[in-house]
Scaffold this active site. Structure first.
Site, PDB file in Angstrom:
ATOM      1  N   HIS A 143       0.807  -1.227   0.000  1.00  0.00           N
ATOM      2  CA  HIS A 143       0.000   0.000   0.000  1.00  0.00           C
ATOM      3  C   HIS A 143       0.836   1.270   0.000  1.00  0.00           C
ATOM      4  O   HIS A 143       2.021   1.242   0.320  1.00  0.00           O
ATOM      5  CB  HIS A 143      -0.928   0.002   1.224  1.00  0.00           C
ATOM      6  CG  HIS A 143      -0.197  -0.286   2.502  1.00  0.00           C
ATOM      7  ND1 HIS A 143      -0.130  -1.553   3.040  1.00  0.00           N
ATOM      8  CD2 HIS A 143       0.533   0.507   3.333  1.00  0.00           C
ATOM      9  CE1 HIS A 143       0.588  -1.522   4.146  1.00  0.00           C
ATOM     10  NE2 HIS A 143       1.014  -0.289   4.352  1.00  0.00           N
ATOM     11  N   ASP A 237       6.805  -6.204   4.556  1.00  0.00           N
ATOM     12  CA  ASP A 237       5.572  -5.930   5.279  1.00  0.00           C
ATOM     13  C   ASP A 237       4.366  -6.561   4.568  1.00  0.00           C
ATOM     14  O   ASP A 237       4.374  -6.725   3.346  1.00  0.00           O
ATOM     15  CB  ASP A 237       5.406  -4.397   5.296  1.00  0.00           C
ATOM     16  CG  ASP A 237       4.356  -3.902   6.263  1.00  0.00           C
ATOM     17  OD1 ASP A 237       4.510  -4.176   7.461  1.00  0.00           O
ATOM     18  OD2 ASP A 237       3.391  -3.232   5.827  1.00  0.00           O
ATOM     19  N   GLU A 261       6.358 -10.770   6.624  1.00  0.00           N
ATOM     20  CA  GLU A 261       5.389 -10.706   7.713  1.00  0.00           C
ATOM     21  C   GLU A 261       4.044 -11.247   7.226  1.00  0.00           C
ATOM     22  O   GLU A 261       3.423 -10.677   6.339  1.00  0.00           O
ATOM     23  CB  GLU A 261       5.207  -9.256   8.177  1.00  0.00           C
ATOM     24  CG  GLU A 261       4.231  -9.148   9.338  1.00  0.00           C
ATOM     25  CD  GLU A 261       3.306  -7.936   9.260  1.00  0.00           C
ATOM     26  OE1 GLU A 261       2.725  -7.584  10.293  1.00  0.00           O
ATOM     27  OE2 GLU A 261       3.133  -7.367   8.160  1.00  0.00           O
ATOM     28  N   GLY A 265      -1.817 -16.838  13.253  1.00  0.00           N
ATOM     29  CA  GLY A 265      -1.322 -17.880  14.139  1.00  0.00           C
ATOM     30  C   GLY A 265      -1.343 -19.281  13.540  1.00  0.00           C
ATOM     31  O   GLY A 265      -0.884 -20.231  14.164  1.00  0.00           O
ATOM     32  N   ASP A 329       4.664  -4.118  16.646  1.00  0.00           N
ATOM     33  CA  ASP A 329       3.206  -4.194  16.545  1.00  0.00           C
ATOM     34  C   ASP A 329       2.556  -4.787  17.789  1.00  0.00           C
ATOM     35  O   ASP A 329       1.352  -4.651  17.982  1.00  0.00           O
ATOM     36  CB  ASP A 329       2.792  -5.064  15.347  1.00  0.00           C
ATOM     37  CG  ASP A 329       3.093  -4.405  14.015  1.00  0.00           C
ATOM     38  OD1 ASP A 329       3.086  -3.165  13.953  1.00  0.00           O
ATOM     39  OD2 ASP A 329       3.342  -5.148  13.030  1.00  0.00           O
ATOM     40  N   ARG A 376       6.917   1.666  21.184  1.00  0.00           N
ATOM     41  CA  ARG A 376       7.955   2.254  20.321  1.00  0.00           C
ATOM     42  C   ARG A 376       8.681   3.353  21.080  1.00  0.00           C
ATOM     43  O   ARG A 376       8.884   4.468  20.602  1.00  0.00           O
ATOM     44  CB  ARG A 376       7.307   2.793  19.050  1.00  0.00           C
ATOM     45  CG  ARG A 376       6.706   1.664  18.195  1.00  0.00           C
ATOM     46  CD  ARG A 376       5.455   2.060  17.477  1.00  0.00           C
ATOM     47  NE  ARG A 376       4.912   0.920  16.729  1.00  0.00           N
ATOM     48  CZ  ARG A 376       4.208   1.056  15.607  1.00  0.00           C
ATOM     49  NH1 ARG A 376       3.951   2.240  15.104  1.00  0.00           N
ATOM     50  NH2 ARG A 376       3.745  -0.026  15.001  1.00  0.00           N
TER      51      ARG A 376
END
Ligand code: ABC
Ligand code: CA
EC number: 3.2.1.1
Length: 546
Positions: A143, A237, A261, A265, A329, A376
């Site tokens: 994106h 990403d 990434e 799960g 994240d 962060r």
């Protein structure tokens, strides 16, 4: 004619060839990665301003700042650094603050000037390479972000029509993107791939990665980016949000190792992506890892059965999966528990299980930020204090891994194998030449916890000293080579034969003996005997006195 152009091609490619050969999955499997959010890791002035994470604003970290702190990273035993995305991002304040994390691309052909110049990034790359360290760069394909042209918030129905695509480079018209829809059903793969991430406040315009011209543009871009900055590896990403068959061509154009990434799960789903890129970030085991050690009643068998299932699903790519306890994240592990024994157990897993260990900056300083954006934190208020207990722990973990590889290069291709234990608060696995022993009893339990490493594992010879690399204490194997180890304060143990630990444990004492009882210590300092060190030391002292 053909000959001369071939000649000039060869000449030209040797002139522009990067100074370091492109790093492959094989080159990465023995590595250990330190992950930083560039804006938050280190500034390049001596200022230490407060950084309020809730503001979601740039706090001043730079590539030069990272370059200046490579000793800090390398001294913990890391030989690779993953930095957050580097390209141009939207400027100004959005509904979710500024683009300090770097995931809101607006221009793939420029760098994010908040982090420094092209020369600064090249200098970081060169500084890493001069230390034989690798540079991993985070990149986004899925994106782009355009700011809303009319108001800071869009409307749920038609955010795309409010976006000013002309601010994006190079895909500056709406036709470069998938028709607008937010991802609604995560079980519908077409939705996941072709609808948009984000929300009405900040929609992430979903690139039409089915379009051939777009694909070619992204492939040439990554090829040039890797060369320009001598990048050794990529963290990609949102991999599951782009059709699978986009990735092989992209990966080939990049020419370096890439880990992706895939945030889910389910090991079968995640493993599917190992067919199209080198590696995936090991989310399936991560979910179980944080559960297992999050409390003293965590479910250890859920972790061991997931690990077994994921190992099977990943196949050989298990050895290059990115294994982690924290990232930018997810909540910091120490937001869940600050019991040092639990923390040390959880931290140990990525360093000794099958994958490539990745540690998120700040864990070593005990940072406790919850989810995004609290996780962060700026690192400068910590003073990069190397006397913190977890700094020593991570140094030992990297040391253990290196010692294991040095003693048996097949360590990096040997699958971890669980060995049955009797107490449910423990588990153990072998991965020759080491045995890793875990427990979630915590630091305050009075339970007596023991592990047994049976002779059948053949890790230890009869009566050999088995050394826990995390404490440099030893126990003796019995006459058959069986080793029984007792836990101390709920801490994990990584056992190696004494012959394999000389560099990581110069001094080894018997488990249970007090650290000051040096007369019972066996000293193996780089193979030198204690008396020679004493003689050598005396000579040195003598030479400075006289
Ligand atoms: C901003 C604000 C946040 C705010 C958010 C709405 O907007 O900062 O405070 O809450 C970047 C920034 C973020 C920013 C986002 C969006 O952009 O870093 O600060 O958040 O603007 C990657 C990166 C991540 C990055 C982006 C976007 C993508 O690592 O840092 O974020 O470039 C999905 C994607 C995943 C993505 C993640 C953020 O969103 O798949 O690639 N990460 C389910 C879905 C997942 C989904 C996840 C979270 O929800 O399956 O696909 O991730 O929305 C488990 C299940 C999982 C499930 C989880 C929640 O539960 O197994 O499937 O995940 O049990
Ligand atoms: Ca997509």
């Amino acid at each position: 004619m053909f000959k001369s152009s071939f000649f000039s091609f060869v000449l030209l490619s040797s002139l522009v060839a990067p100074s370091v050969l492109a790093a492959s999955a094989d080159d990465w499997r023995g590595r250990s990665i330190y992950q930083v959010v560039t804006d938050r890791f280190a500034r390049d002035d001596n200022q230490t301003p407060a950084c309020n994470t809730t503001d979601r604003k740039y706090c001043g970290g730079t590539w030069k700042g990272i370059t200046n702190r490579l000793d800090y990273i390398q001294n913990m035993g890391f030989d690779s650094v993953w930095i957050s995305p580097i390209v141009g991002n939207v400027e100004g304040t959005t509904a979710y603050g500024e683009a300090y994390h770097g995931y809101w691309t607006s221009n793939i052909n420029t760098l994010n000037s908040h982090f420094g110049t092209a020369d600064d990034l090249k200098a970081l790359s060169a500084a890493l390479h001069s230390r034989k360290m690798y540079l991993m760069v985070d990149i986004v394909v899925n994106h782009f972000v355009a700011l809303n042209s009319t108001s800071p918030t869009g409307t749920a129905e038609t955010p795309a029509s409010n976006l000013d695509f002309s601010t994006i480079t190079p895909f500056n018209t709406v036709s470069s993107y998938h028709p607008f829809c937010f991802i609604n059903d995560y079980n519908n793969q077409t939705d996941v791939e072709q609808c948009w991430l984000g929300d009405v406040n900040l929609p992430l315009a979903d690139l039409n990665t089915e379009d051939t011209e777009t694909v070619n543009t992204m492939n040439s871009w990554i090829n040039k980016l890797v060369k320009d900055y001598d990048i050794d590896g990529l963290r990609i990403d949102t991999v599951k949000h782009v059709r699978k068959d986009f990735w092989p061509g992209f990966k080939q154009a990049a020419g370096v190792f890439a880990t992706g990434e895939v945030l889910l799960g389910d090991p079968e789903y995640v493993a599917g992506y190992t067919k199209v890129i080198d590696s995936v970030l090991d989310y399936p085991n991560w979910y179980q890892l944080i559960e297992a050690f999050g409390t003293t009643s965590g479910n250890l068998s859920a972790l061991t059965s997931m690990a077994t299932q994921a190992q099977k699903a990943y196949g050989d790519s298990a050895f290059v999966a990115g294994s982690f306890l924290e990232n930018h994240d997810q909540p910091r592990f120490q937001a869940t528990t600050t019991d040092m024994a639990l923390v040390k157990n959880a931290m140990a897993w990525p360093f000794v299980h099958d994958g490539i260990p990745i540690m998120y900056y700040g864990q070593e300083q005990g940072l406790t930020g919850k989810g995004d954006p609290d996780n962060r934190e700026a690192l400068w208020p910590s003073g990069y204090d190397t006397s913190k207990p977890l700094v020593a722990h991570v140094k030992s973990l990297n040391g253990a891994r290196k010692a294991a590889v040095a003693a048996n290069s097949a360590f990096l291709t040997t699958p971890a194998q669980f060995i049955p234990q009797t107490q449910i608060s423990t588990f153990a696995f072998t991965k020759g030449p080491l045995a890793a022993l875990f427990t979630n009893t915590g630091s305050s339990s009075s339970d007596k916890v023991t592990w047994t490493i049976p002779a059948s594992t053949k890790l230890f010879k009869a009566n050999e000293k088995a050394v826990d690399v995390l404490t440099c204490t030893s126990v003796d194997a019995d006459g058959d080579g069986k080793v029984t180890v007792t836990a101390e304060g709920g801490n994990p143990k990584i056992m190696l034969p004494a012959s394999a630990v000389t560099s990581v444990c110069p001094t080894v004492r018997a488990q249970g003996s007090s650290p000051s009882a040096s007369n019972s210590a066996i000293t193996i300092l780089g193979g030198m005997e204690m008396r020679w060190i004493v003689v050598f030391g005396a000579l040195l002292v003598g030479s400075t006195i006289f």
